[in-house]
Design a protein around this motif. Structure first.
Motif, short mmCIF file in Angstrom:
data_model
loop_
_atom_site.label_atom_id
_atom_site.label_comp_id
_atom_site.label_asym_id
_atom_site.label_seq_id
_atom_site.Cartn_x
_atom_site.Cartn_y
_atom_site.Cartn_z
N ALA A 1 0.70 -1.23 -0.11
CA ALA A 1 -0.09 0.02 -0.14
C ALA A 1 0.73 1.22 -0.03
O ALA A 1 0.58 2.10 -0.58
N GLY A 2 1.95 1.09 0.64
CA GLY A 2 2.87 2.41 0.68
C GLY A 2 3.45 2.75 -0.50
O GLY A 2 3.47 3.89 -0.94
N HIS A 3 3.82 1.58 -1.40
CA HIS A 3 4.33 1.82 -2.53
C HIS A 3 3.36 2.56 -3.58
O HIS A 3 3.74 3.15 -4.69
N ILE A 4 2.09 1.80 -3.49
CA ILE A 4 0.99 2.37 -4.33
C ILE A 4 0.61 3.89 -4.06
O ILE A 4 0.40 4.45 -4.77
N ARG A 5 0.91 4.37 -2.75
CA ARG A 5 0.65 5.71 -2.35
C ARG A 5 1.65 6.70 -2.81
O ARG A 5 1.57 7.91 -2.84
N SER A 6 2.81 6.14 -3.33
CA SER A 6 4.03 6.79 -3.71
C SER A 6 3.50 7.81 -4.98
O SER A 6 2.68 7.26 -5.77
N PRO A 7 4.02 9.01 -5.03
CA PRO A 7 3.55 10.03 -6.16
C PRO A 7 4.12 9.48 -7.36
O PRO A 7 3.46 9.92 -8.47
#
Length: 437
Positions: A252-258
């Motif tokens: 999820a953290g990587h998907i939220r990356s800009p």
């Protein structure tokens, strides 16, 4: 007494050694070159020009070669499978589609599993198992048994690509990451070419069993060479136990990356374009006025050699001029190649395929390196998301292309793939703009 250069350790007094900083600090690429999660922690990177760096690069080249030669070796054998086992052409394609489908699933899971095992040991076990599976395929007498083994082989090979990208991004000095990633992608290209051309040739002169057995033995040798050459991880420590919340949070953290989602999209679009063209160009070239035979069609795969060179050169150019400069260039080169296949001239069509292949491997190698650079922590999870998008693009876009071929022939295929590349260009420019903020 070993030389200091062979230790590949970053001095503890980082400010007094600006040429050994983890990430170059330039105003032109602030996000791409921003300090990673280890900004305040000393790293032991493999530095370009050292023996360990060269060994790692060669080892990862071997892993890419083995992975893709073992994966695609059955593609030219499908007509022979159809005859020998008395099955339809569609059924014979399961020997590849089962492997690639399970590979996509396995790559996604490999990121979670790889956090609990040593990088080198996991990749070696995957390569060794896949090579033995290919040898086993040469010995079975049942079609169903061959499919089961090929499915298992796809699962095993999933332990290599995501982990290899994570290893490179963790262990290689960021200033040399593009070159080493490019060499790894070049190994992929060489393996994809060899797996098709070598088995097709051996099957024609001997038998498909000898072809698969020989390629399995080559894969076995590559796996052993990989294990002997690859330096052990210095910047990765396996985790104990399995924490589902941790893995879900990492993805999820990587998907939220800009920026990272744009790179995942580029993997989907570039691979989708590449596979679509290769899937359906053969249908066009076996018809009049070209009337190519199967041997002549098979020779088209030798243009992969341009992808080998393009991957390596793209890595070097990305390290020197910036990856966000080279990335859109690869997409543009692919678009020029696809547009050239509009021509009725066979030499121009072949040139178009060469440019598409070169552009694809430029975009893929640079996007892969950027994922490794920009992922903050859990780099294996970031790599798995990129490769999941990459293989879904191969499956989804490659299948959709068939509808366009059936609707209006090659012209519709070209329009479809150019649309994919146009979206990819928008994604590349958006990622570059966000990286400058």
């Amino acid at each position: 007494m070993p030389r200091a250069a062979d230790k590949q350790s970053v001095p503890s007094e980082i400010p007094s050694h600006p040429h050994l900083t983890v990430i170059e600090n330039t105003a032109r690429q602030p996000l791409e070159n921003a300090p990673q999660e280890l900004a305040a922690q000393e790293k032991q990177f493999l530095l370009r020009g050292t023996p360990a760096y060269r060994r790692a690069s060669i080892a990862l080249f071997l892993s890419g070669f083995a992975t893709f030669s073992l994966l695609y070796c059955v593609q030219p054998l499908m007509p022979i499978f159809s005859t020998d086992f008395g099955i339809s052409p569609a059924a014979s394609s399961l020997s590849l589609s089962l492997s690639t489908g399970l590979l996509a699933f396995a790559i996604f899971c490999a990121a979670a599993v790889s956090e609990n095992f040593r990088r080198r040991s996991l990749m070696f076990a995957s390569l060794l198992g896949a090579a033995l599976c290919t040898i086993a395929c040469a010995l079975v007498s049942s079609w169903n048994a061959l499919l089961v083994i090929r499915a298992l082989e796809g699962l095993l090979l999933g332990g290599v690509p995501a982990v290899a990208m994570a290893y490179l991004s963790e262990e290689i000095d960021p200033r040399g990451l593009g070159a080493s990633m490019g060499l790894y992608i070049a190994g992929n290209a060489f393996g994809g070419m060899a797996g098709r051309v070598v088995t097709g040739t051996l099957a024609e002169f001997f038998s498909w069993r000898i072809a698969l057995g020989t390629l399995g033995a080559i894969g076995l040798a590559a796996a052993i060479g990989f294990f002997l050459l690859l330096p052990a991880s210095r910047n990765f420590t396996p985790r104990k136990g399995f924490n589902a919340r941790f893995h879900l949070g990492a993805w999820a953290g990587h998907i939220r990356s800009p920026v990272l989602p744009f790179l995942f999209a580029i993997g989907f679009l570039a691979m989708g374009t590449f596979v679509t063209v290769y899937n359906y160009i053969g249908f066009r070239l076996v018809e009049a006025p070209y009337d190519l035979n199967q041997t002549e069609l098979g020779l088209i795969f030798t243009v992969y050699i341009f992808g080998i060179a393009a991957s390596w050169i793209a890595g070097l150019l990305g390290d020197r001029f910036g990856h966000f400069v080279v990335l859109p260039s690869g997409i543009a080169l692919s678009a020029i190649g696809v547009a050239l296949t509009f021509s009725a001239s066979l030499p121009l069509i072949i040139l178009g395929i060469v440019l598409l292949t070169s552009g694809f491997f430029v975009a893929h190698s640079v996007a892969s390196a950027l994922v490794g650079r920009l992922a903050r922590g859990t780099k294996g999870h970031a790599s798995s998301l990129y490769l999941l998008s990459y293989y879904i693009g191969s499956s989804v876009a490659g299948s959709l292309g068939g509808y366009f071929w059936g609707a209006d022939g090659w012209n519709a295929v070209v329009v479809f793939t150019l649309t994919l590349l146009a979206i990819g260009m928008v994604a590349a420019l958006a990622a570059a703009r966000l990286s400058r903020r």
